[in-house]
Design an enzyme around this catalytic site. Structure first.
Site, PDB file in Angstrom:
ATOM      1  N   HIS A  23     -34.329 -14.350 -25.992  1.00  6.65           N
ATOM      2  CA  HIS A  23     -34.146 -13.195 -25.130  1.00  6.65           C
ATOM      3  C   HIS A  23     -34.538 -13.524 -23.694  1.00  6.65           C
ATOM      4  O   HIS A  23     -33.829 -13.185 -22.741  1.00  6.65           O
ATOM      5  CB  HIS A  23     -34.992 -12.015 -25.634  1.00  6.65           C
ATOM      6  CG  HIS A  23     -34.781 -11.711 -27.079  1.00  6.65           C
ATOM      7  ND1 HIS A  23     -35.803 -11.390 -27.936  1.00  6.65           N
ATOM      8  CD2 HIS A  23     -33.651 -11.691 -27.827  1.00  6.65           C
ATOM      9  CE1 HIS A  23     -35.318 -11.194 -29.150  1.00  6.65           C
ATOM     10  NE2 HIS A  23     -34.022 -11.370 -29.106  1.00  6.65           N
ATOM     11  N   ASP A 120     -33.003  -6.003 -22.271  1.00  3.65           N
ATOM     12  CA  ASP A 120     -32.290  -6.491 -23.449  1.00  3.65           C
ATOM     13  C   ASP A 120     -32.301  -5.391 -24.516  1.00  3.65           C
ATOM     14  O   ASP A 120     -33.021  -4.400 -24.385  1.00  3.65           O
ATOM     15  CB  ASP A 120     -32.869  -7.831 -23.929  1.00  3.65           C
ATOM     16  CG  ASP A 120     -34.197  -7.717 -24.663  1.00  3.65           C
ATOM     17  OD1 ASP A 120     -34.477  -6.678 -25.257  1.00  3.65           O
ATOM     18  OD2 ASP A 120     -34.956  -8.707 -24.646  1.00  3.65           O
ATOM     19  N   HIS A 363     -28.064 -24.089 -35.272  1.00  6.21           N
ATOM     20  CA  HIS A 363     -28.228 -22.847 -36.021  1.00  6.21           C
ATOM     21  C   HIS A 363     -27.269 -21.763 -35.532  1.00  6.21           C
ATOM     22  O   HIS A 363     -27.194 -20.694 -36.117  1.00  6.21           O
ATOM     23  CB  HIS A 363     -29.665 -22.344 -35.906  1.00  6.21           C
ATOM     24  CG  HIS A 363     -30.047 -21.929 -34.513  1.00  6.21           C
ATOM     25  ND1 HIS A 363     -29.815 -22.715 -33.405  1.00  6.21           N
ATOM     26  CD2 HIS A 363     -30.643 -20.801 -34.045  1.00  6.21           C
ATOM     27  CE1 HIS A 363     -30.253 -22.085 -32.329  1.00  6.21           C
ATOM     28  NE2 HIS A 363     -30.755 -20.926 -32.680  1.00  6.21           N
ATOM     29  N   TRP A 366     -26.772 -17.763 -30.036  1.00  6.35           N
ATOM     30  CA  TRP A 366     -25.775 -17.667 -28.969  1.00  6.35           C
ATOM     31  C   TRP A 366     -26.144 -18.515 -27.750  1.00  6.35           C
ATOM     32  O   TRP A 366     -25.262 -19.085 -27.108  1.00  6.35           O
ATOM     33  CB  TRP A 366     -25.559 -16.217 -28.574  1.00  6.35           C
ATOM     34  CG  TRP A 366     -24.314 -15.988 -27.773  1.00  6.35           C
ATOM     35  CD1 TRP A 366     -24.222 -15.548 -26.477  1.00  6.35           C
ATOM     36  CD2 TRP A 366     -22.957 -16.205 -28.202  1.00  6.35           C
ATOM     37  NE1 TRP A 366     -22.910 -15.459 -26.086  1.00  6.35           N
ATOM     38  CE2 TRP A 366     -22.108 -15.856 -27.128  1.00  6.35           C
ATOM     39  CE3 TRP A 366     -22.386 -16.647 -29.395  1.00  6.35           C
ATOM     40  CZ2 TRP A 366     -20.731 -15.950 -27.209  1.00  6.35           C
ATOM     41  CZ3 TRP A 366     -20.998 -16.733 -29.477  1.00  6.35           C
ATOM     42  CH2 TRP A 366     -20.189 -16.395 -28.385  1.00  6.35           C
ATOM     43  N   ASN A 367     -27.415 -18.640 -27.416  1.00  7.23           N
ATOM     44  CA  ASN A 367     -27.793 -19.480 -26.285  1.00  7.23           C
ATOM     45  C   ASN A 367     -27.418 -20.939 -26.534  1.00  7.23           C
ATOM     46  O   ASN A 367     -26.892 -21.618 -25.643  1.00  7.23           O
ATOM     47  CB  ASN A 367     -29.295 -19.375 -26.011  1.00  7.23           C
ATOM     48  CG  ASN A 367     -29.688 -18.022 -25.468  1.00  7.23           C
ATOM     49  OD1 ASN A 367     -28.932 -17.379 -24.761  1.00  7.23           O
ATOM     50  ND2 ASN A 367     -30.888 -17.577 -25.808  1.00  7.23           N
ATOM     51  N   SER A 368     -27.695 -21.421 -27.734  1.00  9.87           N
ATOM     52  CA  SER A 368     -27.341 -22.807 -28.058  1.00  9.87           C
ATOM     53  C   SER A 368     -25.832 -23.003 -28.080  1.00  9.87           C
ATOM     54  O   SER A 368     -25.320 -24.047 -27.646  1.00  9.87           O
ATOM     55  CB  SER A 368     -27.945 -23.201 -29.410  1.00  9.87           C
ATOM     56  OG  SER A 368     -29.350 -23.351 -29.316  1.00  9.87           O
ATOM     57  N   GLU A 371     -24.726 -23.337 -24.502  1.00  4.31           N
ATOM     58  CA  GLU A 371     -25.094 -24.636 -23.945  1.00  4.31           C
ATOM     59  C   GLU A 371     -24.193 -25.747 -24.470  1.00  4.31           C
ATOM     60  O   GLU A 371     -23.806 -26.652 -23.726  1.00  4.31           O
ATOM     61  CB  GLU A 371     -26.561 -24.934 -24.259  1.00  4.31           C
ATOM     62  CG  GLU A 371     -27.531 -24.047 -23.481  1.00  4.31           C
ATOM     63  CD  GLU A 371     -28.968 -24.156 -23.936  1.00  4.31           C
ATOM     64  OE1 GLU A 371     -29.831 -23.472 -23.340  1.00  4.31           O
ATOM     65  OE2 GLU A 371     -29.240 -24.905 -24.898  1.00  4.31           O
ATOM     66  N   GLU A 387     -27.527 -12.915 -36.345  1.00  2.81           N
ATOM     67  CA  GLU A 387     -26.064 -12.877 -36.342  1.00  2.81           C
ATOM     68  C   GLU A 387     -25.447 -14.266 -36.370  1.00  2.81           C
ATOM     69  O   GLU A 387     -24.250 -14.444 -36.103  1.00  2.81           O
ATOM     70  CB  GLU A 387     -25.573 -12.097 -35.116  1.00  2.81           C
ATOM     71  CG  GLU A 387     -25.427 -12.870 -33.827  1.00  2.81           C
ATOM     72  CD  GLU A 387     -26.740 -13.192 -33.127  1.00  2.81           C
ATOM     73  OE1 GLU A 387     -26.683 -13.739 -32.010  1.00  2.81           O
ATOM     74  OE2 GLU A 387     -27.814 -12.912 -33.678  1.00  2.81           O
TER      75      GLU A 387
END
Length: 471
Positions: A23, A120, A363, A366-368, A371, A387
């Site tokens: 977050h 958030d 995994h 969403w951030n990964s 990137e 999710e």
């Protein structure tokens, strides 16, 4: 108006994040964009209770933060909880936000007061407090546009099945969007405790999403055109992504030194996010599979989790020593040279942008995902919680990821690990995935550019704030 240096007359925006790297990271990147690209000053409000060490390291005395980005830590509150991550975060946020009125009162006394408060989803309870202080509020969803569509539709779905999600037959059909498989949503996503947050979404002035038009055209189009969304009291959706961390600079890391010695497009990077852990049995099978593949790898191998797949969510960044106790006997010795294992941390952006890296076992947080796409690296989709199963299926359907098949006990066997690693590094399918993800990479660059969809979206909103309009 000068952009360099401090200027009390720069327009002011406040940002509020719940705890956890997933977050804090994208909200901090948005805050940096507002300061550096648009000339704003930003007050970044951080919840300190149960904040993982990595979060504190990111926000405290970080020399890379611009001078007009001011971090304000909300005081610690006493908490004890053995609930799931989502419920635990909600409880921490609820207690911490009792202190928000005094913080906003103080910010409103500054010149100029905040033009907006960006929160958030876990901090949606702040909307009423912000309204009491006459501060317009915006939501930043740190997930995909498809997940936003599900979130907005969730109250309707909940009413239709009367809270019994077992009544859903295989798939959830979102208006104007691709259907979602219910197996990807239970038990982590369809959680009735988040309904109060979903019901607050129409109260915000706008919703930011960390995506861009070319990546998720279907749900973004549905928000604008499908009668279900058009007829809701729904705020405007602003796709402003991909917002990702800058490449770590001046990092002295044996991992990067090792990568420098590897051939181009030869290394598979494995990391399961800031909070992800594998079972002891899965760790052993993954290690054997890597060894059987014979391919080069860099593995962030945290100790197996006794508390489930998200067991290290609140501990990421803490001191962990690599031991061979949770890896097969002799594994580290047999793979020395071909592989490198660390138990704690890797400079992920620097790793993904390295020319020797050709695949990412992820995994699917969403951030990964962002990137990986931004740096043109295809993925092995290995979802753990939240999710992530939903994201994994979408990535496979986009043709930029392969997903290993687990056995009856939910464990991915060593032969399957070997198969997907070989596919990514040397297979024809891996080459095709690489080509697709690099096309996405180019579209991401274009979206963030001056004339791009995301760059233009954020600039227009910044102009509205400067001009005094908050619609």
């Amino acid at each position: 108006m000068a952009v360099d240096g401090k200027d009390t007359q720069k327009p002011h925006v406040a940002v509020l994040s719940s705890p956890g790297m997933g977050h804090v990271t994208p909200l901090l990147e948005l805050a940096k964009r507002l300061v550096v690209d648009l000339g704003f000053q930003v007050s970044f409000l951080a919840i300190t209770t149960d904040a993982p060490p990595a979060q504190l390291q990111l926000l405290n005395n970080n020399p890379t933060l611009p001078s007009d980005l001011h971090v304000i830590h909300l005081p610690h509150v006493d908490m004890s909880s053995n609930d799931s991550i989502a419920i635990r975060i909600l409880q921490i946020v609820r207690e911490s936000l009792r202190l928000l009125p005094s913080v906003l009162t103080n910010l409103n006394s500054h010149k100029p007061p905040p033009k907006a408060l960006i929160v958030d989803p876990f901090c949606a309870e702040a909307l009423e407090t912000a309204s009491d202080h006459s501060i317009p509020t915006y939501l930043f969803l740190t997930a995909s546009a498809s997940f936003l569509a599900l979130t907005i539709y969730f109250p309707t779905l909940h009413a239709e099945v009367k809270g019994d999600y077992g009544k859903i037959k295989e798939r959830v059909f979102l208006p104007g969007c691709m259907p979602l498989w219910v197996d990807d949503l239970l038990p982590d996503v369809l959680v009735p405790e988040v309904l109060p947050l979903c019901n607050r979404f129409p109260l915000v002035k706008g919703i930011f999403v960390n995506t861009w038009e070319e990546l998720e055209p279907v749900p973004l189009c549905a928000f604008k055109n499908h009668p279900f969304f058009v007829n809701l009291p729904m705020p405007t959706v602003h796709p402003i992504g991909p917002l990702t961390k800058d490449k770590e600079v001046d990092v002295e890391s044996e991992l990067l030194t090792w990568l420098d010695k590897q051939p181009c497009d030869s290394v598979v990077y494995l990391s399961f996010g800031s909070g992800g852990t594998l079972s002891a049995e899965q760790m052993v099978e993954l290690a054997h599979g890597l060894e059987l593949s014979g391919k080069r790898f860099l593995w962030v191998a945290r100790p197996p989790g006794a508390d489930g797949a998200s067991g290290s969510f609140f501990e990421v960044g803490g001191d962990v020593s690599l031991t061979a106790s949770y890896l097969p006997d002799g594994f580290l010795e047999r793979t020395r040279g071909a592989g490198l294992v660390t138990a704690t941390w890797a400079p992920q952006v620097a790793v993904l942008s390295h020319p020797s890296v050709c695949g990412f076992v992820t995994h699917c947080g969403w951030n990964s995902v962002m990137e990986s796409v931004v740096h043109g690296v295809e993925m092995v989709a290995w979802p753990l919680y939240a999710e992530q199963k939903m994201n994994a299926r979408a990535l496979v359907e986009m043709g930029v990821a392969v997903r290993p098949e687990a056995g009856e006990e939910g464990v991915v066997g060593r032969a399957e690990v070997e198969r997907v690693v070989r596919l990514v590094v040397e297979g024809e399918e891996g080459k095709e995935m690489r080509g697709r993800v690099r096309k996405m990479q180019q579209s991401a660059v274009e979206a963030l550019g001056g004339g791009g969809s995301s760059g233009g979206c954020l600039s227009r909103l910044g102009k509205e704030w400067r001009d005094g309009s908050t619609g």
